[in-house]
Scaffold this active site. Sequence first.
Site, PDB file in Angstrom:
ATOM      1  N   ASP A  22      -0.079   5.003   1.335  1.00 24.67           N
ATOM      2  CA  ASP A  22      -0.238   5.890   2.484  1.00 24.67           C
ATOM      3  C   ASP A  22      -0.228   5.105   3.790  1.00 24.67           C
ATOM      4  OD1 ASP A  22      -0.546   8.326   1.002  1.00 24.67           O
ATOM      5  OD2 ASP A  22      -2.475   7.538   0.357  1.00 24.67           O
ATOM      6  N   ASP A  32       0.868  -1.158   0.000  1.00 23.17           N
ATOM      7  CA  ASP A  32       0.000   0.000   0.000  1.00 23.17           C
ATOM      8  C   ASP A  32       0.919   1.225   0.000  1.00 23.17           C
ATOM      9  OD1 ASP A  32      -2.311   1.646   0.363  1.00 23.17           O
ATOM     10  OD2 ASP A  32      -1.910   1.688   2.503  1.00 23.17           O
TER      11      ASP A  32
END
Length: 262
Positions: free
Chosen positions: A16, A14
């Site tokens: 953020d 991922d």
Amino acid sequence: MAGPSSGRRALVFDCDGVLADTERDGHLPAFNATFAEVGLPVRWSEDDYAEKLRIGGGKERMASLLTPEFVRANGLPSDPEGQKELLADLHRRKTTRYTEAVARGDLPARPGIARIVEEAAAAGWALAVASTSAEASVRAVLEHAVGEERAAGFAVFAGDVVPAKKPDPAIYVLAVRELGVDADDVVVVEDSRNGLRAALGAGLRCVVTTSSYTGGEDFTGAALVVPDLDHGPDGPVDLATLERVLDGPAPRTATTSSEEQR
């Protein structure tokens, strides 16, 4: 492209909260500065933003503002096409502010990211990022975290490449298909329950590195939960750790609480 039975392994991040702890010091001030720039009477606090993070995607978080009362009070478009154009404009402005902050070095990479990427690359693993954030934002963070040369070797799946955002597994299903790997050969690194649910929904094993907004979330189903990749149960999370994750139990889909169903 490698076939699904090639046995090549893949490490999918991922963005953020995983590559960098971007939410509090990156996205939140960029949202607030954008609202101020266009004259909207909105300023999200850290607690407000924690609630907004339950919604996948930046445009979708801004869309949550567009209640009939807010639209009337601020003279905003009430028709779907007008609102779509408004949200696209706001999101472009916000993304520009955010990528400028990344370029200034305001958002350092999280511990262990560059190290594990180098280990995986040296071992021939496929590398990717799968994120609901705008692609420009994701690429800016990735290049800052691992360097431009290494970032060029990543596959990036971001933004609106799938119709549904996390916790829907669509983006991870897409990543596995496009990488040409088998789901049993993939390790995902996430930081949130929504991200974990997306990974598990795609049948992928998931390591969670908790971030500033997610430490108290339920990570049932994760193969490993650590504060960051430099601080695993037996030292830094390294390639041997990820190999053990892949050799461990098959992933089980996370349950959905009654609160999440509402």
